[in-house]
Write a protein that holds these residues in place. Sequence first.
Motif, PDB file in Angstrom:
ATOM      1  N   LEU B 169      17.909   6.544  -6.944  1.00  0.00           N
ATOM      2  CA  LEU B 169      17.795   7.972  -6.640  1.00  0.00           C
ATOM      3  C   LEU B 169      19.127   8.641  -6.986  1.00  0.00           C
ATOM      4  N   HIS B 170      19.078   9.718  -7.746  1.00  0.00           N
ATOM      5  CA  HIS B 170      20.286  10.478  -8.064  1.00  0.00           C
ATOM      6  C   HIS B 170      20.311  11.716  -7.157  1.00  0.00           C
ATOM      7  N   LEU B 171      21.339  11.833  -6.362  1.00  0.00           N
ATOM      8  CA  LEU B 171      21.340  12.841  -5.294  1.00  0.00           C
ATOM      9  C   LEU B 171      22.440  13.885  -5.456  1.00  0.00           C
ATOM     10  N   LYS B 172      22.123  15.074  -4.980  1.00  0.00           N
ATOM     11  CA  LYS B 172      23.090  16.177  -4.954  1.00  0.00           C
ATOM     12  C   LYS B 172      23.763  16.178  -3.576  1.00  0.00           C
ATOM     13  N   LEU B 173      25.051  16.328  -3.557  1.00  0.00           N
ATOM     14  CA  LEU B 173      25.805  16.273  -2.303  1.00  0.00           C
ATOM     15  C   LEU B 173      26.506  17.604  -2.041  1.00  0.00           C
ATOM     16  N   ARG B 174      27.022  17.730  -0.850  1.00  0.00           N
ATOM     17  CA  ARG B 174      27.781  18.907  -0.471  1.00  0.00           C
ATOM     18  C   ARG B 174      29.024  18.474   0.312  1.00  0.00           C
ATOM     19  N   PRO B 175      30.055  19.311   0.342  1.00  0.00           N
ATOM     20  CA  PRO B 175      31.216  18.971   1.169  1.00  0.00           C
ATOM     21  C   PRO B 175      30.821  18.941   2.653  1.00  0.00           C
ATOM     22  N   LEU B 176      31.480  18.074   3.394  1.00  0.00           N
ATOM     23  CA  LEU B 176      31.271  18.062   4.849  1.00  0.00           C
ATOM     24  C   LEU B 176      31.743  19.397   5.406  1.00  0.00           C
ATOM     25  N   VAL B 177      31.015  19.924   6.360  1.00  0.00           N
ATOM     26  CA  VAL B 177      31.456  21.203   6.927  1.00  0.00           C
ATOM     27  C   VAL B 177      32.605  20.957   7.903  1.00  0.00           C
ATOM     28  N   LYS B 178      33.456  21.980   8.044  1.00  0.00           N
ATOM     29  CA  LYS B 178      34.639  21.795   8.891  1.00  0.00           C
ATOM     30  C   LYS B 178      34.291  21.931  10.367  1.00  0.00           C
ATOM     31  N   HIS B 179      33.406  22.854  10.685  1.00  0.00           N
ATOM     32  CA  HIS B 179      33.039  23.059  12.100  1.00  0.00           C
ATOM     33  C   HIS B 179      31.526  23.023  12.232  1.00  0.00           C
ATOM     34  N   ARG B 180      31.070  22.288  13.205  1.00  0.00           N
ATOM     35  CA  ARG B 180      29.619  22.238  13.458  1.00  0.00           C
ATOM     36  C   ARG B 180      29.405  22.168  14.968  1.00  0.00           C
ATOM     37  N   ALA B 181      28.420  22.898  15.427  1.00  0.00           N
ATOM     38  CA  ALA B 181      28.101  22.830  16.859  1.00  0.00           C
ATOM     39  C   ALA B 181      26.600  22.952  17.044  1.00  0.00           C
ATOM     40  N   HIS B 182      26.057  22.177  17.956  1.00  0.00           N
ATOM     41  CA  HIS B 182      24.642  22.280  18.330  1.00  0.00           C
ATOM     42  C   HIS B 182      24.568  23.099  19.610  1.00  0.00           C
ATOM     43  N   LEU B 183      23.772  24.135  19.587  1.00  0.00           N
ATOM     44  CA  LEU B 183      23.727  25.067  20.718  1.00  0.00           C
ATOM     45  C   LEU B 183      22.301  25.236  21.200  1.00  0.00           C
ATOM     46  N   ARG B 184      22.163  25.622  22.476  1.00  0.00           N
ATOM     47  CA  ARG B 184      20.815  25.917  22.975  1.00  0.00           C
ATOM     48  C   ARG B 184      20.875  27.036  23.997  1.00  0.00           C
ATOM     49  N   ARG B 185      19.733  27.689  24.113  1.00  0.00           N
ATOM     50  CA  ARG B 185      19.571  28.700  25.157  1.00  0.00           C
ATOM     51  C   ARG B 185      18.198  28.459  25.760  1.00  0.00           C
ATOM     52  N   ARG B 186      18.138  28.290  27.081  1.00  0.00           N
ATOM     53  CA  ARG B 186      16.896  27.860  27.731  1.00  0.00           C
ATOM     54  C   ARG B 186      16.282  28.970  28.589  1.00  0.00           C
ATOM     55  N   SER B 187      15.096  28.647  29.071  1.00  0.00           N
ATOM     56  CA  SER B 187      14.382  29.493  30.050  1.00  0.00           C
ATOM     57  C   SER B 187      14.183  30.922  29.559  1.00  0.00           C
ATOM     58  N   LEU B 188      13.843  31.054  28.310  1.00  0.00           N
ATOM     59  CA  LEU B 188      13.622  32.399  27.772  1.00  0.00           C
ATOM     60  C   LEU B 188      12.150  32.786  27.888  1.00  0.00           C
ATOM     61  N   GLU B 189      11.906  34.035  28.074  1.00  0.00           N
ATOM     62  CA  GLU B 189      10.541  34.561  28.040  1.00  0.00           C
ATOM     63  C   GLU B 189      10.117  34.566  26.567  1.00  0.00           C
TER      64      GLU B 189
END
Lengths: 494, 353
Positions: B169-189
């Motif tokens: 498989l020949h694949l296209k790559l990207r630079p690693l990102v400098k900042h990453r965060a997983h976020l959530r917001r709960r209990s929404l209508e």
Amino acid sequence: MLPPMTAIQSLLLAEFGPEQALVSEAALTAYECDGFTIHKQRPLAVLLPENSEEVQKAIRILQREKVPFLARGAGTCLSGGPTAILPSVVIETARMKRILEVHADDLLAVVQPGVVNSELSRHVAHLGLHYAPDPSSQAVCTIGGNVAENSGGPHCFKYGMTTDHILGLQVVLPDGEIAQFGSSCGPRAHEFDLTGLFTGSEGTFGITTEITVRLSPNPESILTLLAAFSSMDAACESVEEIVAAGMIPAALEILDQGTIRAVEASVYRAGYPQEAAAVLLVELDGPADQLAQESNEIRSIFAGNSALEVEEALDQEARARLWRGRKGAFGAMGRLKPDLYVLDGVVPRTQLVGTLRQIAAIAKKYELTLTNVFHAGDGNLHPNISYDGRDAEETRRVVAAGHEILETCINAGGSITGEHGVGSEKLDHMKLMFEEADLQVMERVRMVFNPEELCNPGKVIPERSACSEVARWPQMAERIRKAELEADEGRLSN
Amino acid sequence: MKVDYLTEGQTEVDRAEDLHDLLSSHDGSPLRVLGGGSRQLELPPASKSVRLLRLSGMNRIHRLEAADLTCSVEPGLSRYDLDAALAEKGLQLPCTGGGSLGGLFASGEPSPMTPGAHSPRSLLLGMNCILAEGLEFKSGAKVVKNVAGYDLQKLFVGSRGLLFVATMLHLKLRPLVKHRAHLRRRSLEISRAFEIFTRLRHKPEGVSALCIHREDDGIALYLTMEGRTRSGIASLEKEGFEECKLPTLLGGERQNNNLELIRGQVRVSKVLELLAQLPESVAFSCSGTGQFECQASPDLSDSLLRSTFQLGGQAEIRRAKAERRGLSTAMDPAHQRLSNGLKMALDPGGVLH
């Protein structure tokens, strides 16, 4: 055996009427080639359908009569894609130019194939959206043509090719059946990806009649920089360093000195410094604070490579001016000689400098005027050979140089085409890139869609018997034969 | 590895040359190709008893051109091992999905979690392959841009190994990102949740994954923000988003064995209509591209397939008892005919199952 030409014309005139069936010599002359003017083939007739049903009707008639046919959009293709190899009927989709649906919440639109690329972006601009693929000809080329060729453009370094923005297709297959590939949500997970396969199949699998495209939200901010360098090496080195620093600009475009001077002498004048050996156009998009940071990093890279000057477009007008030169580059070449052969090779980005040197040597060897404008981020080169098509001997050298340039790209680990397609131009170059087994498998796939090969016959897959480019381009062959005769006469008289 | 369909043993292959030798001299009996086998219980069972052909030993990285943002890998390489090798060079394969690389592409999963993100199909530049009859061929190229020839590698994506077998498989790559965060917001209508969901879908920069989950106490929004600065992350934290684990759809979570997992896709504007047809107790999640997953009883699964079809979408039962896996919304008849034609053209002996 084809029916007599007049019989086909009479039949099509009877079925479609003179408004939708063109048969006069004068009308047909306009369709004898696209932007690749070396190969010409006047069609038997041109049909102008306005909807899927009319395309289906045309194909059913032509299928029944066993007459080859092919689709054509605006005719801006640069590889002879919509120019037939065999005498054929052209089905032009330019009248199918309605934007059928726009769903801003779903980030999609459904369009007919004749919609002009930039017209779609204009149409959805008030929604804060645009259609990302942007070939240089976007002001006139059609989305149907873009689908056929899987067109690219300056911004595909970051945003991908046409295929990455096509969610679904309605097509009329070569037997007249209407098929639906993909959906408004994209290719279906549990089905073969026929949308992806069809896109870029150069009109050999059928004719597109409706296209569901992905629309992209406009970026928060855009920043465009132009840097001038005293050498092409320094411009290419800057590109490598930008990517190595972890940045993916929206576009990274380089124009060489010949192109700069042609642009500056034309109506596309953009204020590029004419003493520069190369200019690099960098476009960044994203959140404003990120752009500011990236702009500083890029300016440092430019300084490290001894940039002669750097201009930052401070407003939309300045940005449009800088892009005008790039987008108008091919048009500006018209000032150099009457004809232009735009090549489309790809090399790994790290091979740009070496490949450009080899290309310059090839141009020198064949004594040709060659300039370069290219998508540096993708390693997608567009060596442009300016020539006089009336001069058969020069045309022969142009074709030979083109072949050698694409061979150079293959030897560097690249491709014979990054965005223009194979068309009739690169049929024989396919054998440089693919082996017999690769072509055999492609042929099996084509047989599934186009078993009688009535739909754009002879394209994509070269004949593997002894054949040459001149055999495929009869008018050019005639010119070359004439030139050889004249040369022989010259030798005899000497 | 445990499967719930009939098998007649397995063969492991470590090199493309061995695979070629095996297929060239194969007797035509049914084969099923797998990498690590992690998705076998999500695929329809083979229609007859098959020999498993394991490619997990074909796990080498042949080429990693960091400056060109491309690499060439064997199909049995695990995503985990590729990610580790890429991270050392400051690179990434910018799509989600685990298991073997061959399996990731052949399964066609997952689609991107947000409109601007890469899908696996956009990252597969080219490949070396072999037909069941032993004919080796290649498609695409190793460079990031190429339109020469038909894009046969697109046929591999989502093919479940039914057409041909990948050897590289020949694949296209990207630079690693400098900042990453997983976020959530709960209990929404629900309406508020979709308002934010829509706004974030239209945010072109930074949001690399987005999904909405129906939970016990309302709707929760999960997203991944990434970029070269933390500014986007900070502004969402001000809105009440908090850091969390990597967002996934339901398939990434533990499944109730009495329920089926249905995966599908509808236009995002139709998600609320679809959700309205499901009892509140049914677990449901949907990505920023309209890909949804739902855990439901068999009766409800059938009803969901019908509803999805009526809304112009598509869906399939992915985890269930063997006889129900692969049940799906209808395919366009011409698409079906061409698919059958492709199978006949590329695997005329019907070897690959």
